[in-house]
Every structure is written in C-alpha cells, then in structure tokens.
Design a protein around this motif. Structure first.
Motif, PDB file in Angstrom:
ATOM      1  N   ILE A 180       0.849  -1.191   0.000  1.00 53.29           N
ATOM      2  CA  ILE A 180       0.000   0.000   0.000  1.00 53.29           C
ATOM      3  C   ILE A 180       0.886   1.243   0.000  1.00 53.29           C
ATOM      4  O   ILE A 180       1.748   1.402   0.858  1.00 53.29           O
ATOM      5  N   SER A 181       0.674   2.102  -0.992  1.00 56.84           N
ATOM      6  CA  SER A 181       1.492   3.319  -1.094  1.00 56.84           C
ATOM      7  C   SER A 181       0.717   4.523  -0.606  1.00 56.84           C
ATOM      8  O   SER A 181      -0.422   4.737  -1.016  1.00 56.84           O
ATOM      9  N   VAL A 182       1.333   5.306   0.238  1.00 62.80           N
ATOM     10  CA  VAL A 182       0.695   6.557   0.667  1.00 62.80           C
ATOM     11  C   VAL A 182       1.423   7.780   0.116  1.00 62.80           C
ATOM     12  O   VAL A 182       1.009   8.906   0.359  1.00 62.80           O
ATOM     13  N   ALA A 201       4.365  10.560   2.842  1.00 68.11           N
ATOM     14  CA  ALA A 201       3.398  11.033   3.842  1.00 68.11           C
ATOM     15  C   ALA A 201       3.518  10.138   5.069  1.00 68.11           C
ATOM     16  O   ALA A 201       2.702   9.250   5.303  1.00 68.11           O
ATOM     17  N   GLU A 202       4.571  10.390   5.842  1.00 65.31           N
ATOM     18  CA  GLU A 202       4.874   9.512   6.983  1.00 65.31           C
ATOM     19  C   GLU A 202       3.770   9.514   8.031  1.00 65.31           C
ATOM     20  O   GLU A 202       3.475   8.474   8.623  1.00 65.31           O
ATOM     21  N   GLN A 203       3.172  10.689   8.238  1.00 66.00           N
ATOM     22  CA  GLN A 203       2.112  10.751   9.250  1.00 66.00           C
ATOM     23  C   GLN A 203       0.931   9.892   8.819  1.00 66.00           C
ATOM     24  O   GLN A 203       0.358   9.141   9.610  1.00 66.00           O
ATOM     25  N   ASN A 204       0.576  10.014   7.551  1.00 68.38           N
ATOM     26  CA  ASN A 204      -0.558   9.237   7.060  1.00 68.38           C
ATOM     27  C   ASN A 204      -0.240   7.741   7.061  1.00 68.38           C
ATOM     28  O   ASN A 204      -1.125   6.909   7.268  1.00 68.38           O
ATOM     29  N   ALA A 250      -1.107   6.482  10.421  1.00 65.56           N
ATOM     30  CA  ALA A 250      -2.563   6.516  10.628  1.00 65.56           C
ATOM     31  C   ALA A 250      -3.242   5.400   9.821  1.00 65.56           C
ATOM     32  O   ALA A 250      -4.084   4.671  10.355  1.00 65.56           O
ATOM     33  N   VAL A 251      -2.867   5.277   8.558  1.00 68.32           N
ATOM     34  CA  VAL A 251      -3.451   4.221   7.718  1.00 68.32           C
ATOM     35  C   VAL A 251      -3.116   2.841   8.302  1.00 68.32           C
ATOM     36  O   VAL A 251      -3.969   1.951   8.374  1.00 68.32           O
ATOM     37  N   GLY A 274      -5.424   2.075  11.095  1.00 66.64           N
ATOM     38  CA  GLY A 274      -6.733   1.631  10.609  1.00 66.64           C
ATOM     39  C   GLY A 274      -6.703   0.192  10.122  1.00 66.64           C
ATOM     40  O   GLY A 274      -7.611  -0.598  10.402  1.00 66.64           O
ATOM     41  N   ASP A 317       4.054  12.217  16.569  1.00 64.68           N
ATOM     42  CA  ASP A 317       2.760  12.358  17.247  1.00 64.68           C
ATOM     43  C   ASP A 317       1.842  11.170  16.945  1.00 64.68           C
ATOM     44  O   ASP A 317       1.144  10.676  17.830  1.00 64.68           O
ATOM     45  N   GLN A 318       1.877  10.721  15.696  1.00 63.98           N
ATOM     46  CA  GLN A 318       1.071   9.536  15.338  1.00 63.98           C
ATOM     47  C   GLN A 318       1.583   8.315  16.085  1.00 63.98           C
ATOM     48  O   GLN A 318       0.809   7.489  16.574  1.00 63.98           O
ATOM     49  N   LEU A 372      -1.031   6.540  18.477  1.00 66.03           N
ATOM     50  CA  LEU A 372      -1.587   5.265  17.990  1.00 66.03           C
ATOM     51  C   LEU A 372      -0.787   4.059  18.477  1.00 66.03           C
ATOM     52  O   LEU A 372      -1.360   3.005  18.748  1.00 66.03           O
TER      53      LEU A 372
END
Lengths: 311, 282
Positions: free
Chosen positions: A55-57, A60-63, A66-67, A70, A93-94, A98
């Motif tokens: 899975i590529s985001v 976007a390390e923060q995302n 988060a992803v 999930g 922070d993530q 999380l």
C-alpha cells in the motif's frame, strides 16, 4: 529458501527482513506493508506477488502510521516502511498516540540508521530516533546488528504483536549470531571474552565490534527496552563500561546504561562515545566516516579508552 | 387515516423524538461535565445531532449487538457527547457513566467497548481520517460490507495529515468511507475564514476526487436523508458530508463566540446554562 535467495551468502539487514516477510505472507500470514514512496530490490517479489498488500501513501509519513492504525483495526498485521529519520521525526505524534497510547501493533520499519546517509545532510540523519522513541512507553526498538536478529524480528512481529520500530543500517550484512544467542525478551546479546571493561553498543557499532573480535566483552543492545535487571547484573561484573553508538548522546544507549545503573544503585564509571556535535551540526559535505572522525567516534579512540589511555 | 398519512405522522413523531433527545443529551452533558469541572461544551453541542443520528439511527449492529459499521471520532475534544449518548442507547447505565466521568474514573470499560465499532480516538487532531481510511481499506480487503464513519472538525482540517489522508482515500476508491466535517466555522481563537480561509471548502474536497454533500448538521431530516443513503451510493469515491453547524448550538449566549472552545460552566454558571438551554427543531 526462495529461489531468489539461492547463492546469496549474505544480505543486508533490510533485505533479510523483507525476504523473511515475503515468506511469512506466502505461508498465509495476513501482513500488509505501507510504503512512503520507498521500495527495495528485496521488496520487488512482494510487490509483484501481493500487490494488494503493498500500500502506497506517497511521501506522507504521518498518514502511513494513521493508515497502518486503521489496517490494524481491520485485523491486519502492518509494517510501515520509510526513509529515516522521517518515520519517527515527522510522525512522532502519530506514533505517540496510535502506537504508544492505543498500543496498535504497528511495526515501523525505517531504512538508514544513524549517520548512514550523512551524505544527504543533517535532514537525513536519524540522530535522535532512538532517544525519541525511548521516551515512549509500549514502543519496542529493534536495531539489528546482524541478519539473524533481522530475520528473527519478523517472527517477533507475528508471534508477539506489539508496537515496534526497527531500523536498518545498510552497512550491516552477514549472520554473526546463532538464533540460540538471541533472546528478544532479554534485549541484549553477549560476545567476546570476560574482561574488566565492557563495551555496550548498538547497531553498526555492535556489528563492527563483533566482527573486530576485540578481547573485551561486548554487550549488543539490539532490542529496547531491554531486561533491566539482567542488564544490570551483567554490568555489575565490570570495573569500567564504555558505551558507543551512532546517535546523539542525549537519551541513547549511553544514557540508558547510566539510568539503569543509577536506578539499581550500582556505581561503575561509564564513558559515553556518541555524537555530541559540540561545535554545531556539520556545515560541510560530509559522510559517515568524516562525522565519526570529527566526533572522535573511531575504533582507534575506542581501543585507547579500552586500554585505559585517553583519546 | 390512510396508510401514507399514518407513515408521515409516524415519521414526523420520530423526528420530533430525536429533537427531544438532543435536548436531553445536552442537559445530561452539562450535568456530567459541570460536575467533572472541565469539558468542551460548545464543541459537544455543535456535533450533538450528528452523533445521535449516527449512533442511534444510522449505524448498523448485528444480532448480537456488535457494530457492523465503524466509527472514528477524529475531533477528540468532541468525545464528551459520546457518554450521554451511550447511556441513552443503554450500552452503559447512568451509574456507570457517572462513575466514569469523574477524576479518577476508570476508562477501561469505554475503551473495551470502543474496540471495535466506535474507534473513537482524537485529541491529537488530524490523525482520525487517515486511520478511518486505513480501516476502510482493510475492511474492503476483508470483503466486509461495512461503512466507516469519521467525524472531524473543520478547524482540524488545517492539519496537513488530513490532506494526506484525503488523497489516499480517493486514490484507493474508498467508497465505504464517509467523513463528516463538523463545519462550525470556528477554531479556538477565531473564525476559520479569518485565520486561514477554507472556502470554497467543498470544492477542495471535490478537487481531491471526493463526493461531497452539504447539509444542515442540526437537522435530523437532512442528516437522516443523507446518512441513510450512504448504503446505496452508486459511486466509487469516498464521501465527505460537510455539516453546517453552530458551535454552542442550543445555548444562545455561547453560540459562535471565539475563545469558548474549551469552556465548561460549573456551579451557578452551569445552573444558568441549563436554564438557558433551548429546544429547537420541534
């Protein structure tokens, strides 16, 4: 062993990790990999054979975290993959919310440990990652100093789901340990003969020193937080301790050693060899060797200290 | 009375009952959090109808009461309103909620409950949308017929990670993801359009390849109409519902006032606020 691995005598720790990950998925483990615009030859088979799991985001390390969180909630085992130091510094922070707080069992796999990419400048040096992550509860830190530790990290991810950070140093290759020597609960491995002075090291320095085979006891802290009681019991046996690490001096394994000795009421002199940047961050084109040289982080200096002399 | 007429009256009664519920939930919120001594009243009142509509009408549960759909509360400062609603749903008793919402109150129970189903987590803004997107992707891969709802604040959308998640969700065609933005036009210190304008907000979501609906976030008629239809949406895009709301809705004195973000009346002020609490929509 997979076809592509035949004939390869040694691998770097990242590739060993990814090949092992591939094999686990092939044998039915539900693992997804979230990449922040980063690949590896050792991931090509993974991407080809399990495209849905890659899975590529984007960058976007923060995302990514988060992803991954999930995906964990959907029941998947998740490894994120990014270029150091950003998976930690940009997404701290993530990770804090999380992984440390919610305890979602995400594994943050980070390429390039410490000063491995010093050529790219200060922005790309993972100098503080260990220090930062040591401040978080529930996040385990893995810094493989050989292929065996890296391979066994994948077993750990599957057997004991927990929040983890694993950093890969591209200059660490070969299997130096037998699997029986590695105990993830203990967090450190011993080698070398008994001696008055012990060296506490991590990652590239543990790797270098193990290969160097010095006549001193080497304590390789490959997984943090380590078992403090056992660590302290081990340290008690030495008259002097020298810690050496490829990272900033505040909060790394030198600090950890001092904290543990202090908390157990043990007084043994500790000398810390780490990056201090007393004259500020490098302002010249640099590489790992130059930085080590400038910071006095060299094998010669270490040997002098071991022999009791000052560098 | 004809059958159609009967249905219309029933529907009307049902809507009325939801507005009455809104009033009671706000009352209970004031009671709970004035006793606690802190809370985010204006935020809770901004999102009340959205949460009630989702939890008590829209989200589906299986025969064992386990949620089929999932919910992520990204705007963590809005978590307070969840307690009265879970009490109203009968998931926790009044005594349990009273016990939880106090200094030293044990949050373990509510944390157990929220896994899975109500993965409400916030506090640190901008994380929930990415999390909801990952969850939506994972559920799709698991061939689950679930919708992931995520409630976020409008001022939360200043966080860059929201936009990272926006791109990701659209790229992965997460049509099982519904983000509801509580568009009350207020951050903490000022109105969003004074600080750093969002408008045209809907166009920004559309340009990132999302479907967008703009509704009145305090109208059950519009909330039900929009939210119930998410289950039969003929689109491959994720959906953003921009719910136009009023921060502090229900207490005239507290509506649309900057710097009331973390306001929670206590003692006499709480009594006065309770007296000023208005019914609407009935």
């Amino acid at each position: 062993m997979r076809k592509s691995l035949k004939g390869l005598k040694s691998l770097n720790v990242r590739d060993r990790f990814f090949y092992e990950l591939y094999d686990k998925v092939k044998s039915g483990e539900d693992i997804s990999l979230v990449s922040t615009d980063l690949g590896a030859p050792s991931l090509d088979d993974f991407r080809r054979d399990f495209p849905q799991r890659f899975i590529s985001v984007g960058i976007a390390e923060q995302n990514a975290i988060a992803v991954a969180g999930g995906l964990c909630l959907a029941g998947k085992k998740v490894v994120t993959y990014g270029l150091n130091p950003f998976p930690v510094t940009r997404a701290f922070d993530q990770i804090r919310n999380l992984m440390a707080s919610l305890e979602l069992p995400i594994t943050v796999a980070a390429l390039k440990a410490g000063t491995a990419t010093a050529e790219a400048g200060i922005s790309h040096m993972a100098l503080e990652n260990i220090s930062l992550l040591r401040t978080l509860k529930n996040v385990r830190i893995i810094s493989p100093s050989d292929e065996t530790i890296s391979k066994m990290a994948v077993d750990e991810i599957i057997r004991r789901p927990a929040p983890r950070y694993i950093q890969f140093d591209p200059f660490i290759t070969d299997a130096l340990y037998d699997e029986t020597e590695i105990d993830y609960k203990k967090g450190f491995a011993l080698s070398g003969p008994e001696s008055d002075v012990a060296i506490v090291a991590m990652g590239i320095w543990a790797h270098k020193l193990k290969k160097e085979n010095l006549p001193y006891r080497l304590i390789d802290c490959f997984a943090l937080p380590l078992c403090e009681k056992e660590f302290c019991d081990e340290l008690k046996q030495y008259k002097r301790i020298i810690t050496i690490e490829d990272g900033i001096d505040c909060g790394g394994i030198g600090s950890m050693t001092l904290e543990i000795l202090n908390d157990f009421g043990v007084a043994i002199p500790v000398e810390r060899m780490a990056l201090k940047f007393g004259n500020g961050y490098p302002r010249v084109f640099s590489d790992r060797n130059l930085i080590f040289e400038q910071e006095g982080l060299t094998l010669d200096n270490l040997k002098k200290k071991l022999e009791g002399g000052e560098s | 009375m004809t059958e159609a007429r009967t249905c219309a009256v029933t529907a009307c009664d049902e809507i009325k009952s939801y507005y009455e519920k809104s009033y009671k939930m706000r009352q209970r919120f004031i009671e709970l959090f004035s006793n606690l001594g802190f809370g985010h009243l204006t935020t809770a009142f901004s999102e009340t109808e959205i949460l009630i509509a989702l939890f008590e009408k829209v989200m589906r549960f299986d025969k064992d009461g386990k949620p089929i759909d999932r919910f992520v509360l990204s705007k963590g400062h809005g978590a307070g309103m969840v307690y009265p609603i879970l009490e109203d749903m009968g998931i926790f008793s009044k005594e349990e909620i009273d016990e939880m919402v106090q200094i030293g109150g044990d949050l373990t129970k509510i944390r157990e409950f929220v896994y899975p189903g109500f993965e409400f987590y916030g506090g640190s803004l901008g994380i929930g949308i990415g999390m909801a997107a990952g969850l939506a992707l994972g559920l799709k891969q698991n061939r689950k017929d679930s919708i992931v709802f995520c409630l976020c604040g409008d001022a939360e959308c200043y966080e860059g990670s929201v936009w990272e998640a926006m791109l990701f969700a659209a790229h992965n065609r997460l049509n099982n993801l519904v983000i509801i933005v509580d568009r009350n036009y207020l951050g903490v210190s000022d109105f969003t359009e004074n600080m750093c304008a969002f408008e045209p907000f809907a166009d920004k979501w559309r340009s990132c390849n999302w479907d967008v609906r703009e509704i009145n976030g305090h109208s059950y008629e519009e909330l039900f109409d929009t939210l119930v239809n998410v289950y039969k949406r003929p689109s491959s895009k994720p959906l953003c519902i921009i719910a136009d709301t009023v921060k502090g809705k229900g207490v005239g004195d507290l509506c649309n006032i900057p710097l009331k973000h973390g306001y929670m009346p206590t003692g006499e002020n709480a009594d006065n606020t309770m007296k000023k609490l208005e019914r609407f929509g009935i």
